[in-house]
Each structure stands twice: as C-alpha cells, then as structure tokens.
Design a protein around this motif. Structure first.
Motif, PDB file in Angstrom:
ATOM      1  N   GLU A 179      -6.987  -3.991  13.239  1.00  0.00           N
ATOM      2  CA  GLU A 179      -7.866  -4.734  12.336  1.00  0.00           C
ATOM      3  C   GLU A 179      -8.565  -3.827  11.331  1.00  0.00           C
ATOM      4  N   SER A 180      -9.013  -2.649  11.771  1.00  0.00           N
ATOM      5  CA  SER A 180      -9.757  -1.753  10.889  1.00  0.00           C
ATOM      6  C   SER A 180      -8.861  -1.171   9.799  1.00  0.00           C
ATOM      7  N   LEU A 181      -7.652  -0.745  10.163  1.00  0.00           N
ATOM      8  CA  LEU A 181      -6.745  -0.192   9.159  1.00  0.00           C
ATOM      9  C   LEU A 181      -6.323  -1.272   8.169  1.00  0.00           C
ATOM     10  N   HIS A 182      -6.050  -2.467   8.654  1.00  0.00           N
ATOM     11  CA  HIS A 182      -5.648  -3.548   7.753  1.00  0.00           C
ATOM     12  C   HIS A 182      -6.779  -3.882   6.777  1.00  0.00           C
ATOM     13  N   GLU A 212      -8.544  -1.398  -0.377  1.00  0.00           N
ATOM     14  CA  GLU A 212      -7.978  -0.506  -1.387  1.00  0.00           C
ATOM     15  C   GLU A 212      -7.056  -1.262  -2.353  1.00  0.00           C
ATOM     16  N   LEU A 213      -6.435  -2.322  -1.859  1.00  0.00           N
ATOM     17  CA  LEU A 213      -5.518  -3.092  -2.694  1.00  0.00           C
ATOM     18  C   LEU A 213      -6.205  -4.209  -3.461  1.00  0.00           C
ATOM     19  N   GLU A 214      -7.485  -4.402  -3.240  1.00  0.00           N
ATOM     20  CA  GLU A 214      -8.176  -5.560  -3.814  1.00  0.00           C
ATOM     21  C   GLU A 214      -8.023  -5.673  -5.315  1.00  0.00           C
ATOM     22  N   TRP A 246       0.826  -1.210   0.000  1.00  0.00           N
ATOM     23  CA  TRP A 246       0.000   0.000   0.000  1.00  0.00           C
ATOM     24  C   TRP A 246       0.860   1.260   0.000  1.00  0.00           C
ATOM     25  N   LYS A 247       1.969   1.221   0.726  1.00  0.00           N
ATOM     26  CA  LYS A 247       2.822   2.403   0.856  1.00  0.00           C
ATOM     27  C   LYS A 247       3.857   2.505  -0.251  1.00  0.00           C
ATOM     28  N   LEU A 248       4.461   1.360  -0.638  1.00  0.00           N
ATOM     29  CA  LEU A 248       5.580   1.380  -1.576  1.00  0.00           C
ATOM     30  C   LEU A 248       5.203   0.960  -2.982  1.00  0.00           C
ATOM     31  N   GLY A 249       3.991   0.386  -3.127  1.00  0.00           N
ATOM     32  CA  GLY A 249       3.540  -0.011  -4.456  1.00  0.00           C
ATOM     33  C   GLY A 249       4.061  -1.342  -4.923  1.00  0.00           C
TER      34      GLY A 249
END
Length: 268
Positions: A249-252, A258-260, A167-170
């Motif tokens: 849990e919520s952030l994950h 978002e990555l789906e 998510w952060k580094l792509g």
C-alpha cells in the motif's frame, strides 16, 4: 429456457442503460506488438503477479474440476454433488460480500497471508474428513470463502502494476495488464482439464462403472491430485508473491503521488 431468458435480460441492462461517452478522445497512440511486449515483459511486477495468480488458479480450478468424480467414486453417490455445489456457491458469495468489510480492518498482505494459511489447512482437513456431506459441505464453504478473498486480492495486485508500469516504463497500459487475467483463466482451465484427465486414467477411474470398481489406491491418487497438489500450488503462488511482489500500500501510494501530474489530465 429460464437461464436463456435471464441471460438475455441481463445483457439488455448495459445495452439499454449504458451510454457511451462522447467527450473522450479515442485518437491516441496505438499499441503495437513491440510496445505490447515491452509493456508485458518490462513490467516485472506484472509478471510476478501473473505467475502467482496462475499457480493459484491451477490449484483452485483443479479442485473444482474433480468435484463430480470425487462424489461418484470416493463418496459413492454422485446425486449428492448438487448439494455440495450449493455449499461451494454460498461460500463464494459470502466471501465476495465479506471482503470489503475485512479489507477495512486488515491490510492486503495480512488478508492474503491468513487466507492462504487457512485455505491450506482446510485442504488438509478435507483430505482426512469422513464421507459426510455436512462435514464436507462445511469445509467446502470455508475453502471457497477463502478462495474468493485470494482471487480478489490477486486482481488488486494485478491492478496495482498498472501504475507501477507507468512509473517504470513511462507509459500506461491498462489493456495489456488486464488482458492477462482472461489468458490466465483460460490457460489454467485447460491445464485443470489435463490434470483431471490424466489422473482418472492413471487411477483407473476412467474404466470404472461404479465406486466399487476403483481400488483404494486409485481413490487416494484422486484425492492427492484434487487436494494435496492444489494446496502445494497455492502455497507456491503465495511464495512467489511473498518473495517477488514488492508493491504494498505504501509503495503504491508513493507511485501514484509521483504520477499525479501525469494522471490528472486523464481523469485521475
């Protein structure tokens, strides 16, 4: 001979039963040294999770490494050590078996907080406990039961940093992430040995033939290194997680959502 036969038999299980998938494309992009360092140091949550895990393993491993010395020189009978080790093993097995049930009822944060608090209390009780194998065995069972919870939670936290890193580094770096675990285990084991070696030399245990040859101060020094310092290291590991690790849990779940679109082509 029995252990060797069991080892070979268990090694044959994956050799005979596991089949390599042929529908996976292995000709993907390779990870060079530069990308490896970026995946490691660019993922702040992975570094904090690794730091917390290292501190815990330093404390947990040091306690176990002192076992034989404790029973020979503090308890006064090293022949009792195998009985104590039985309590340790049962505690670990019970913790691993119970964890899924506990996880259904409490959140990861709740389990980690309560496990850390209770294991520190257990350390303090062990330090003050009488030299009675039933009492010490019961405390060891509780200590290693709770330690199993913490170790499993640490692995979960580390696994969560994979999606965070993507998510952060792509870019997803499973191998780099999970390579830290054996590195931490080996590093902590080496440092455990150093702590034990330094303690038995300074406390005068290295030159003692029997428990009577060790001074009360030497025994106290060993117990401090075996129990109180590890408890402080475990507290330090929890403090690092509490202050720096932000993936709950919520952030994950939000990151995975978002990555789906990126995860779906790779099998989820």
């Amino acid at each position: 001979i029995i252990l060797a036969v069991i080892m070979v038999a268990l090694m044959l299980v994956p050799i005979l039963a596991v089949r390599e998938r042929t529908d996976v494309d292995l000709e993907g992009e390779r990870t060079g040294l530069r990308e490896l360092l970026r995946a490691l140091f660019g993922n702040d949550q992975l570094l904090w999770a690794a730091a917390a895990y290292l501190l815990f393993m330093l404390g947990y491993g040091t306690t176990g490494a002192f076992g034989w010395y404790f029973f020979k020189y503090a308890y006064g009978d090293e022949a009792v050590f195998p009985v104590f080790a039985l309590f340790v093993g049962l505690g670990q097995i019970a913790g691993l078996a119970t964890f899924p049930l506990a996880r259904r009822r409490w959140s990861r944060g709740q389990l980690f907080t309560w496990s850390t608090a209770l294991i520190v209390i257990t350390y303090a009780l062990f330090f003050a406990a009488p030299m009675n194998i039933v009492v010490l065995g019961g405390l060891a069972f509780a200590m290693f039961f709770l330690a199993s919870f913490i170790m499993l939670l640490m692995l979960v936290f580390q696994a969560d940093t994979i999606e965070y890193g993507q998510w952060k580094l792509g870019r997803r770096n499973n191998a780099v992430t999970f390579a830290l675990q054996p590195f931490i285990n080996k590093t902590s084991a080496a440092m455990n040995t150093w702590i034990v070696s330094a303690t038995v030399i300074i406390a005068g245990i290295n030159e003692a033939d029997t428990a009577a040859d060790v001074t009360p101060g030497g025994i106290t020094m060993m117990k401090v290194a075996m129990l109180l310092i590890p408890a402080l290291l475990i507290i330090a590991g929890y403090a690092v997680w509490r202050r720096k690790f932000v993936i709950d849990e919520s952030l994950h779940a939000r990151i995975v959502a978002e990555l789906e679109p990126e995860l779906r082509p790779h099998g989820g």
